[in-house]
Scaffold this motif. Structure first.
Motif, PDB file in Angstrom:
ATOM      1  N   HIS A  26      35.408  41.675  33.902  1.00 45.19           N
ATOM      2  CA  HIS A  26      36.968  41.070  32.767  1.00 45.19           C
ATOM      3  C   HIS A  26      38.063  41.180  32.949  1.00 45.19           C
ATOM      4  O   HIS A  26      38.772  42.540  32.028  1.00 45.19           O
ATOM      5  N   ASN A  71      31.646  35.065  37.482  1.00 40.03           N
ATOM      6  CA  ASN A  71      31.760  35.002  36.018  1.00 40.03           C
ATOM      7  C   ASN A  71      33.060  35.401  35.619  1.00 40.03           C
ATOM      8  O   ASN A  71      33.333  35.243  34.325  1.00 40.03           O
ATOM      9  N   GLU A 126      32.114  41.140  40.516  1.00 36.51           N
ATOM     10  CA  GLU A 126      30.220  39.827  40.207  1.00 36.51           C
ATOM     11  C   GLU A 126      29.415  40.957  39.520  1.00 36.51           C
ATOM     12  O   GLU A 126      28.806  40.580  39.160  1.00 36.51           O
ATOM     13  N   ASN A 154      30.175  42.741  36.924  1.00 31.67           N
ATOM     14  CA  ASN A 154      30.444  41.907  35.041  1.00 31.67           C
ATOM     15  C   ASN A 154      31.533  41.964  34.782  1.00 31.67           C
ATOM     16  O   ASN A 154      31.940  42.541  33.735  1.00 31.67           O
TER      17      ASN A 154
END
Length: 346
Positions: A312, A139, A307, A310
């Motif tokens: 970031h 991701n 992952e 998700n």
């Protein structure tokens, strides 16, 4: 597709307060040995460690000259004849301490740090042992992935390496550097309540948007450690403190931590010399633990969690090119950044 013979790289030749010991030059592209992979690096990111090495302020052993930078991510472009784990085209990120595969840190493993003891990632190509890289989270892009190598893994180790953070815990993170922001994200993913500190109203709002449940302005509240304790149920204190300030903040961390809580000492932005308060750990009944990044196994676990949730990384809005890397050092040293400073490598 044939590979070139020469690459661009940043070499630390010596120390200087203006980063003049950091030199942009041509260098050879390494040929992978039997158990190595050649990685075309596409992303790097900076840590405080990377800044103080060329300034002559790093308190641990170095082996200069050395290719700079601790963090990298890229694509495998060649493999040695005995490599079994990787193939061309695999996207990977580097392990910081190449010798720290699992379990406890050792003296030998501590001498395998990228960008200090062995050549780092501020170059176009690097050869690494097949156990010195891990699968990149799907991701993330290359620059995002590069930020995981030191700051991300250090935060993960702090929260999971000794006494794993759990739902309902209170976690105190200091400031808005990469380690602290990763800790905020990982703690929230675990269901913890996060108390953050910062020095400006603007950063307070950003921290809240990232999920911080409480934010304290440490410039306005000199007793912010006690304030953090009082935000916990019954004034019991926080289960985890991510301690990045060193001498300037350690007393406040002791005020905030609960009995049997853990203070993970990550950095020394406020100075490396400890104040005379270490015996207070006895009256506080807490554990103070130095964290030196983490192992390959922990890096793999962290990437899987990133992952799954998700997550970031928080990357500063200004991304630098490889040739402008010295400007990235100066930008971060001037504290113009928020989150991780990224470098894109072609």
């Amino acid at each position: 597709m044939s590979l070139p013979n020469i690459q661009k790289q940043w070499l630390i030749e010596g120390s200087d307060k203006d980063f003049d010991g950091l030199v942009y030059q041509d260098g050879p592209i390494p040929t992978p040995e039997d158990n190595q992979v050649l990685v075309h690096l596409h992303g790097a990111s900076l840590n405080y460690r990377d800044l103080i090495i060329p300034r002559g302020m790093y308190p641990f052993p170095l082996d200069l000259p050395v290719v700079a930078c601790s963090d990298g991510a890229g694509e495998v472009v060649a493999v040695g004849p005995k490599v079994t784990k990787w193939k061309k085209g695999d996207k990977v990120l580097t392990l910081f301490n190449q010798g720290h595969q699992a379990g406890d840190m050792t003296i030998a493993a501590s001498k395998t740090g990228l960008g200090g003891c062995i050549d780092g990632t501020l170059r176009q190509y690097g050869a690494f042992d097949q156990d010195g890289v891990v699968k990149m989270p799907e991701n993330l892009d290359f620059v995002e992935a590069a930020t995981l190598v030191c700051a991300g893994l250090t935060s993960w180790n702090a929260l999971y390496g000794l006494k794993p953070v759990k739902k309902g815990d209170y976690v105190l993170v200091q400031g808005t550097g990469g380690v602290s922001l990763f800790a905020l994200q990982f703690a929230k993913a675990a269901g913890a309540t996060v108390i953050a500190t910062t020095s400006s109203a603007e950063k307070m709002e950003t921290l809240k948007k990232l999920g911080a449940d409480h934010v304290i302005n440490y410039r306005e509240d000199v007793n912010w450690g006690e304030t953090a304790r009082n935000l916990t149920p019954g004034g019991e204190g926080v289960a985890h403190v991510i301690e990045v300030g060193g001498a300037d903040t350690f007393t406040q961390s002791l005020s905030a931590v609960k009995m049997e809580g853990v203070i993970s000492v990550i950095g020394f932005l406020g100075g490396p010399k400890p104040k005379d308060n270490i015996l207070e750990t006895l009256s506080r009944v807490c554990t103070v633990r130095g964290v030196y990044v983490g192992s390959r196994e922990q890096l793999e676990d962290m990437c899987a969690a990133i992952e799954k949730h998700n997550i970031h990384p928080v990357v500063d809005k200004t991304i630098f090119s490889l040739e402008k890397a010295k400007e990235a050092y100066e930008y971060m040293w001037a504290k113009k950044h928020f989150g991780k400073v990224g470098i894109k490598i072609e």
